[in-house]
Design a protein around this motif. Structure first.
Motif: not given
Lengths: 271, 337
Positions: A4-5, A8, A95-96, B109, B112-113, B136-143, B180
């Motif tokens: 997924r990462q 993205t 970021l994760p 990881r 970090r979330r 974009f950042f929400a996808r990477l953070k899983g939000a 963000q």
């Protein structure tokens, strides 16, 4: 590793290139060059119009061998160093997401943009020429398109590698140009020089293997060996052992050229 | 590469969130963290670049739900320490834990979330709109993508959501960077010089948001070079110089530890100055000097009440009294020098 990462990051790179019309511009360049070569490639011999797919591919190969490495290097040289220099890299890395995922995502997104341009650009020409081509000729043309995509991937991989090593964007662009000169212009000259100086002496049978050390040469061999008419046009063909010219093997070498710089980049970027 | 588990149970900082709600098992959460109530623990951390010791043996605990300030001159090591806490720069020695998880380790990881980060001079993508940037950042953070519009609203950028970042002012970019950082409901926020480029009104709004977040139990670590701004707002702070934490505590505790004198200014008419000076002669003052419109005195903190009481006797001659507590600036320069 989280797909997924990677997806993205890759998605953002791809859409960026689509939105700023990079994909469109490159596809148009490929279409225009291919059409001009197909119809006017034989103008020197006093003929105008489409002649044969083999001559067209041979001309396209000698054009693409300059153009695609240059486009790929320009596309990827600032993938990492650009983010670092602008100051956005730290935010991404906090970021994760792992560094490897970021690197792979960048590569795949850019690779998708380049592959898409290549396939659309040359594919349009295939549509235009379709009536004049039989199945065998189309097969050759698709082979040319596929190998062009691989050539782009290999040079993009080299570009991403130097984007990890370079200290700043300026140096990265300089290195990209240097890499292009080396692989596209200097490498073959050095090899020919060595061949002429060394003559048929001890070790000359290894020269063909050295061609595999250059992805541009691998691309050339991949294309000319599939075309009987064309083989005679190139001096190189006569010195290259047919055993090495198996398409699957050359394709494997190309995949190696894609993977190796990426592995080195990932190793260097890990911390 | 660590395999992340996104389940809330595996998220070390989620336990910190749970503690804020009634019925949550607080003891379990603190035991998991390894130390009492510390969200960030820094133990013997060093960072050497060749012969340069950027960070030279730092120990620090940042407590759950506190607003923690980190200050120091340029080159004091605070940025390097910040980056090590975020896992951007590996430490040469020592260990940092976030929510009980070693920075850079296997489960980092997941930790970090629950972390938000606003870098100094945040750089975002000019070609994206504000909303696209957050997506974009929400996808990477899983939000959730649905969190993006409220985040923009919270920082006052709802009107500019569909404008490209290219057209944003510096202050707007900073606010977008803050939005963000808030994505994914972080339990720990790292804010590096967060008010750079903001106008006074935006700075006030920003700290109002921080107060809301603190009420929700969010732990925040921030750096600032505007000391006057930070000293009224942080719960505790660490002063760094030469790669070390020189002082750590509440602003009040640091002031007391420094034992800085109080400054008292008296408004006195010119003709009365000699008489007032004579009257002050018997008081236990450290210094008496002239200043514009009157006299400036210095006295030890513990004598504040006694001195003020004596000064009220001079009410006929002194028209006004101003007491100035030593500012953080005074404390800061006291420690850093």
């Amino acid at each position: 590793m989280e797909i997924r990462q990677i997806a993205t990051i890759a998605g953002k790179e791809f859409w960026d290139r689509l939105r700023n019309r990079w994909v469109l511009a490159v596809a148009l360049v490929f279409t225009a060059f291919a059409l001009v070569i197909a119809y006017f490639g034989a103008a020197q011999q006093g003929a105008v119009g489409f002649r044969s797919i083999e001559v067209t591919i041979a001309s396209l190969v000698s054009l693409v061998i300059y153009l695609i490495p240059l486009i790929a290097l320009m596309l990827g040289f600032d993938a990492i160093v650009g983010e670092r220099e602008r100051g956005s890299l730290d935010l991404l890395l906090a970021l994760p997401i792992t560094r490897f995922e970021l690197l792979l995502g960048k590569y795949l997104g850019l690779a998708a943009a380049l592959a898409f341009s290549t396939v659309v650009g040359f594919g349009l020409v295939a549509l235009v020429l379709a009536r004049q081509l039989d199945v065998g000729a189309l097969f050759h043309y698709f082979g040319f398109m596929g190998s062009s995509v691989l050539l782009g991937m290999a040079f993009l991989s080299l570009a991403v590698m130097l984007s990890v090593f370079a200290a700043d964007r300026t140096r990265a662009s300089g290195l990209a140009i240097a890499l292009w000169f080396f692989f596209v212009l200097v490498f073959d000259l050095l090899l020919l020089g060595a061949l002429v100086l060394g003559g048929d002496g001890y070790g000359s049978e290894f020269y063909p293997y050295l061609l595999l050390a250059n992805p541009a040469d691998v691309f050339r061999i991949l294309n000319i060996f599939s075309l009987d008419d064309v083989r005679t046009l190139y001096g190189l063909a006569t010195v290259f052992p047919p055993a090495l010219a198996q398409p699957w093997m050359l394709g494997g070498v190309m995949l190696g050229w894609i993977a190796l710089p990426l592995v080195i980049a990932a190793w260097r970027f890990r911390k | 590469m660590p395999n992340a588990s996104s389940g809330a149970g595996a998220d070390p900082l989620a336990t910190a969130a749970a503690e804020q709600h009634p019925g949550a098992q607080a003891t379990e959460a603190t035991e998991a963290a390894g130390t009492t109530d510390a969200v960030v623990t820094v133990r013997g951390v060093r960072k050497h670049y060749g012969a340069v010791h950027a960070v030279d043996g730092v120990d620090l605990d940042i407590r759950r739900g506190e607003l923690f300030g980190l200050i120091g001159h340029n080159g004091a090591g605070k940025s390097t320490l910040f980056k090590m806490m975020l896992g951007l720069v590996p430490a040469s020695a020592g260990e940092i834990r976030i929510g009980g998880v070693a920075v850079g380790g296997r489960d980092f990881r997941a930790a970090r979330r629950a972390v938000g980060y606003l870098p100094e001079n945040v750089v975002l993508y000019d070609n994206l709109t504000g909303l696209e940037t957050l997506h974009f950042f929400a996808r990477l953070k899983g939000a959730a993508a649905a969190d993006c519009a409220p985040a923009l609203e919270r920082v006052g950028l709802a009107q500019a959501a569909r404008r490209r970042v290219r057209e944003y002012s510096k202050g707007m970019r900073q606010r977008l960077g803050f939005a963000q950082a808030l994505l994914g409901k972080p339990r720990l926020l790292f804010l590096d010089e967060p008010t750079t480029g903001l106008d006074p009104e935006a700075i006030r709004d920003f700290y109002a948001t921080l107060r809301e977040l603190r009420a929700e139990g969010v732990t925040m670590v921030l750096t600032s070079h505007i000391l006057a701004e930070i000293q009224e707002r942080v719960d505790r702070l660490a002063i760094m110089a030469a790669g070390k934490v020189q002082a750590l505590g509440t602003v009040q505790a640091l002031r007391e530890r420094m034992d800085l004198p109080l400054n008292i200014e008296l408004r006195v008419a010119a003709v009365e100055i000699a008489a007032v000076r004579a009257a002050l002669a018997g008081l236990p003052l450290l210094a008496v000097g002239d200043c514009e419109g009157g006299l400036a005195l210095q006295c030890r903190r513990e004598l504040k009440m006694a001195v003020l009481e004596a000064l009220t006797m001079l009410a006929g001659r002194v028209s006004d009294i101003r007491v100035r507590e030593p500012s953080l600036e005074d404390v800061f320069f006291g420690f850093a020098d």
